[in-house]
Design an enzyme around this catalytic site. Sequence first.
Site, PDB file in Angstrom:
ATOM      1  N   ASP A 118       6.774  -4.136  -6.377  1.00  0.00           N
ATOM      2  CA  ASP A 118       7.981  -3.527  -5.801  1.00  0.00           C
ATOM      3  C   ASP A 118       9.221  -3.751  -6.671  1.00  0.00           C
ATOM      4  O   ASP A 118      10.214  -3.046  -6.524  1.00  0.00           O
ATOM      5  CB  ASP A 118       8.247  -4.087  -4.396  1.00  0.00           C
ATOM      6  CG  ASP A 118       7.175  -3.661  -3.415  1.00  0.00           C
ATOM      7  OD1 ASP A 118       6.471  -2.686  -3.690  1.00  0.00           O
ATOM      8  OD2 ASP A 118       7.043  -4.318  -2.366  1.00  0.00           O
ATOM      9  N   ARG A 166      14.618   3.885   3.536  1.00  0.00           N
ATOM     10  CA  ARG A 166      13.384   3.273   4.067  1.00  0.00           C
ATOM     11  C   ARG A 166      13.447   1.762   3.959  1.00  0.00           C
ATOM     12  O   ARG A 166      12.796   1.067   4.748  1.00  0.00           O
ATOM     13  CB  ARG A 166      12.163   3.721   3.248  1.00  0.00           C
ATOM     14  CG  ARG A 166      11.916   5.191   3.216  1.00  0.00           C
ATOM     15  CD  ARG A 166      10.674   5.429   2.403  1.00  0.00           C
ATOM     16  NE  ARG A 166       9.546   5.068   3.235  1.00  0.00           N
ATOM     17  CZ  ARG A 166       8.518   5.860   3.479  1.00  0.00           C
ATOM     18  NH1 ARG A 166       8.451   7.030   2.913  1.00  0.00           N
ATOM     19  NH2 ARG A 166       7.552   5.463   4.259  1.00  0.00           N
ATOM     20  N   CYS A 225       5.201   5.932   0.845  1.00  0.00           N
ATOM     21  CA  CYS A 225       5.727   6.322  -0.470  1.00  0.00           C
ATOM     22  C   CYS A 225       4.601   6.862  -1.343  1.00  0.00           C
ATOM     23  O   CYS A 225       3.486   6.327  -1.344  1.00  0.00           O
ATOM     24  CB  CYS A 225       6.371   5.122  -1.172  1.00  0.00           C
ATOM     25  SG  CYS A 225       8.084   4.831  -0.731  1.00  0.00           S
ATOM     26  N   LYS A 233      11.613  -5.947   5.403  1.00  0.00           N
ATOM     27  CA  LYS A 233      10.995  -4.702   5.887  1.00  0.00           C
ATOM     28  C   LYS A 233       9.496  -4.889   6.104  1.00  0.00           C
ATOM     29  O   LYS A 233       8.958  -4.580   7.170  1.00  0.00           O
ATOM     30  CB  LYS A 233      11.217  -3.569   4.872  1.00  0.00           C
ATOM     31  CG  LYS A 233      10.307  -2.354   5.080  1.00  0.00           C
ATOM     32  CD  LYS A 233      10.562  -1.246   4.083  1.00  0.00           C
ATOM     33  CE  LYS A 233       9.891  -1.392   2.745  1.00  0.00           C
ATOM     34  NZ  LYS A 233       8.526  -0.854   2.651  1.00  0.00           N
ATOM     35  N   ASN A 234       8.820  -5.399   5.075  1.00  0.00           N
ATOM     36  CA  ASN A 234       7.360  -5.418   5.159  1.00  0.00           C
ATOM     37  C   ASN A 234       6.853  -6.465   6.149  1.00  0.00           C
ATOM     38  O   ASN A 234       5.797  -6.274   6.760  1.00  0.00           O
ATOM     39  CB  ASN A 234       6.756  -5.576   3.761  1.00  0.00           C
ATOM     40  CG  ASN A 234       6.949  -4.305   2.936  1.00  0.00           C
ATOM     41  OD1 ASN A 234       7.243  -3.239   3.498  1.00  0.00           O
ATOM     42  ND2 ASN A 234       6.806  -4.408   1.628  1.00  0.00           N
ATOM     43  N   ARG A 242      -3.529   5.202  -2.685  1.00  0.00           N
ATOM     44  CA  ARG A 242      -3.400   4.335  -1.519  1.00  0.00           C
ATOM     45  C   ARG A 242      -4.491   4.575  -0.462  1.00  0.00           C
ATOM     46  O   ARG A 242      -4.208   4.928   0.688  1.00  0.00           O
ATOM     47  CB  ARG A 242      -2.006   4.448  -0.894  1.00  0.00           C
ATOM     48  CG  ARG A 242      -0.899   4.224  -1.883  1.00  0.00           C
ATOM     49  CD  ARG A 242       0.469   4.180  -1.252  1.00  0.00           C
ATOM     50  NE  ARG A 242       0.807   2.863  -0.730  1.00  0.00           N
ATOM     51  CZ  ARG A 242       1.937   2.587  -0.096  1.00  0.00           C
ATOM     52  NH1 ARG A 242       2.813   3.529   0.129  1.00  0.00           N
ATOM     53  NH2 ARG A 242       2.180   1.374   0.335  1.00  0.00           N
TER      54      ARG A 242
HETATM   55  N1  EPU Z   1      -6.023  -0.511  -1.819  1.00  0.00           N
HETATM   56  C1  EPU Z   1      -7.283   0.078  -1.792  1.00  0.00           C
HETATM   57  N2  EPU Z   1      -7.912   0.179  -0.598  1.00  0.00           N
HETATM   58  C2  EPU Z   1      -7.368  -0.264   0.564  1.00  0.00           C
HETATM   59  C3  EPU Z   1      -6.099  -0.880   0.529  1.00  0.00           C
HETATM   60  C4  EPU Z   1      -5.453  -0.985  -0.688  1.00  0.00           C
HETATM   61  O1  EPU Z   1      -7.797   0.495  -2.815  1.00  0.00           O
HETATM   62  O2  EPU Z   1      -8.003  -0.124   1.620  1.00  0.00           O
HETATM   63  C5  EPU Z   1      -5.321  -0.630  -3.098  1.00  0.00           C
HETATM   64  C6  EPU Z   1      -4.027   0.186  -3.099  1.00  0.00           C
HETATM   65  O3  EPU Z   1      -4.257   1.549  -3.377  1.00  0.00           O
HETATM   66  C7  EPU Z   1      -3.231  -0.496  -4.172  1.00  0.00           C
HETATM   67  C8  EPU Z   1      -3.660  -1.962  -4.016  1.00  0.00           C
HETATM   68  O4  EPU Z   1      -4.895  -1.957  -3.287  1.00  0.00           O
HETATM   69  O5  EPU Z   1      -3.632  -0.024  -5.422  1.00  0.00           O
HETATM   70  C9  EPU Z   1      -2.681  -2.840  -3.295  1.00  0.00           C
HETATM   71  O6  EPU Z   1      -2.318  -2.263  -2.076  1.00  0.00           O
HETATM   72  P1  EPU Z   1      -1.894  -3.126  -0.806  1.00  0.00           P
HETATM   73  O7  EPU Z   1      -2.835  -2.833   0.282  1.00  0.00           O
HETATM   74  O8  EPU Z   1      -1.666  -4.542  -1.223  1.00  0.00           O
HETATM   75  O9  EPU Z   1      -0.496  -2.455  -0.476  1.00  0.00           O
HETATM   76  P2  EPU Z   1       0.058  -2.001   0.921  1.00  0.00           P
HETATM   77  O10 EPU Z   1      -0.312  -2.966   1.973  1.00  0.00           O
HETATM   78  O11 EPU Z   1      -0.238  -0.562   1.119  1.00  0.00           O
HETATM   79  C10 EPU Z   1       2.249  -3.368   0.753  1.00  0.00           C
HETATM   80  C11 EPU Z   1       3.699  -3.038   0.809  1.00  0.00           C
HETATM   81  C12 EPU Z   1       4.110  -2.314  -0.451  1.00  0.00           C
HETATM   82  C13 EPU Z   1       3.793  -3.204  -1.648  1.00  0.00           C
HETATM   83  C14 EPU Z   1       2.323  -3.628  -1.632  1.00  0.00           C
HETATM   84  C15 EPU Z   1       1.954  -4.598  -2.719  1.00  0.00           C
HETATM   85  C16 EPU Z   1       4.070  -2.687   3.173  1.00  0.00           C
HETATM   86  C17 EPU Z   1       4.450  -1.759   4.230  1.00  0.00           C
HETATM   87  N3  EPU Z   1       3.954  -2.178   1.961  1.00  0.00           N
HETATM   88  O12 EPU Z   1       1.593  -2.119   0.649  1.00  0.00           O
HETATM   89  O13 EPU Z   1       5.496  -2.105  -0.345  1.00  0.00           O
HETATM   90  O14 EPU Z   1       4.078  -2.502  -2.817  1.00  0.00           O
HETATM   91  O15 EPU Z   1       1.988  -4.216  -0.358  1.00  0.00           O
HETATM   92  O16 EPU Z   1       2.655  -5.774  -2.563  1.00  0.00           O
HETATM   93  O17 EPU Z   1       3.907  -3.881   3.423  1.00  0.00           O
HETATM   94  C18 EPU Z   1       7.520  -1.044  -0.752  1.00  0.00           C
HETATM   95  O18 EPU Z   1       8.060  -1.839   0.041  1.00  0.00           O
HETATM   96  O19 EPU Z   1       8.194  -0.290  -1.522  1.00  0.00           O
HETATM   97  C19 EPU Z   1       6.075  -0.961  -0.807  1.00  0.00           C
HETATM   98  C20 EPU Z   1       5.421   0.090  -1.292  1.00  0.00           C
END
Ligand code: EPU
Length: 426
Positions: A305, A397, A117, A23-24, A122
């Site tokens: 995750d 999802r 989610c 998915k990601n 976030r």
């Molecule tokens: N964060 C910030 N500022 C930002 C971006 C992130 O503070 O500008 C923080 C977030 O709030 C969080 C941490 O950094 O506390 C990590 O967030 P990250 O950006 O790594 O997560 P993401 O890109 O939003 C992806 C996956 C998530 C997975 C995370 C961590 C996708 C679509 N989502 O999210 O997947 O948990 O990386 O590996 O790629 C899921 O599949 O259930 C899911 C939530």
Amino acid sequence: MMDSYKIVGGARLAGSIDIRGSKNTALAVMSGVLLAHGVTTLRNVPDLSDTRAKAKLLRQFGATVDWEGDILTIDCSTLRADSADEATVRSIRTSFYMLGPLLARTGHVELPSPGGCKIGARPVDFHLKGLEKLGATISLDGGVYHARADRLKGAEIYLDFPSAGATQHLMTTAALAEGITVIDNAAMEPEVTSLGYFLNALGARVEGAGTSKITIQGVPRLNGAEFFIPADRMQAGTYLLGAAITQGDITVQGVLPEHQTALLKKLSEAGATVTEGHDWVRVQVTDRLSAIKVMTMPHPGFPTDMQQPMSAVLAVADGTSLVEETIYENRIGHIQELNRMGAHIRVEGRTAVIAGVKRLQGTSVEASDLRAGAALVLAGLAADGVTVVNRIDHIARGYQNFCENLASLGASISRVPAKSGAEETI
Ligand code: EPU
């Protein structure tokens, strides 16, 4: 009202399952594709509500998208970067990761703020800071991001935290920026590595994806390509945890075992037998597992995750487990529901203290987010009696054919349609 899953617990899961595309990775690639003039063919695309939403967004931005089976054909020759509807944008977080590539292609973007989610605040500050370094001017007005850039320019970017999303968004945007971009403290998740391969297939010059320092030499134009989406390590991990919680024996096929190292090490520490080949992993459990400590970390640490599904497994392990969530401040929607099923879990700060019980009891529970939903289904598989998991739209999802796959492994699970109240037994 939404459909539910009805699970009669107690069956030991056994067998083998093919894992579809990630998915990601698919979501990241479906942002990257916006950079390409010409036609891109993606294979092994998972059919999920999130990937469907992303395809809808691509169409709203002017792309031609054809979806047949697991093959997506996307033509982004002409784009309009101000035309996405708010409901679709808000349905997924990665809608925001389209802003940079759209800006690189069109110079001007209007995009409502994203959703996803509900597992923590976030924020998108790393994304905004990085895009501004690359030369974008961005403002948020009435819930809509307005971004402009005449010409994006390479920059040195340091991420305060190795965010998967920010790393992917910025490396994608930098692919069309003038000059060299270096991203330090980059996320090392396998989905970042895969995105690097995809961008390079389009003609980009990305080096170091999958390490903490990524260097991107911008190019003036990218073309379409063919790309195979690698297997979903989270779906694979969830089925392996299904073997763990039902004291079963499951093999996942088509995966890269090195993507699962942290999960597999922790499962063997808890007492599971883990064997692996070059593209498969088998987990066998014969006795009650033992309590362990788990701390979520950026890759290659234990993935956030898998924290919620792993907590369901530890809820019935022997002894007291500690599960510390360090990535998200509120990824605990599963705990109250597991406790309703007879688990003994209390939250202390960002740690769940899980006193293992011998058996869980089936009852009616509600999924609050994707991985909480997976955790509750796992718990239902191991519980006495009937568990009804509501709000399974969250599960759709990220899990393709979840009910069918679990049934093929021996689970007694059926989908109960919301309106009729009738059951569709698998
Ligand atoms: N964060 C910030 N500022 C930002 C971006 C992130 O503070 O500008 C923080 C977030 O709030 C969080 C941490 O950094 O506390 C990590 O967030 P990250 O950006 O790594 O997560 P993401 O890109 O939003 C992806 C996956 C998530 C997975 C995370 C961590 C996708 C679509 N989502 O999210 O997947 O948990 O990386 O590996 O790629 C899921 O599949 O259930 C899911 C939530």
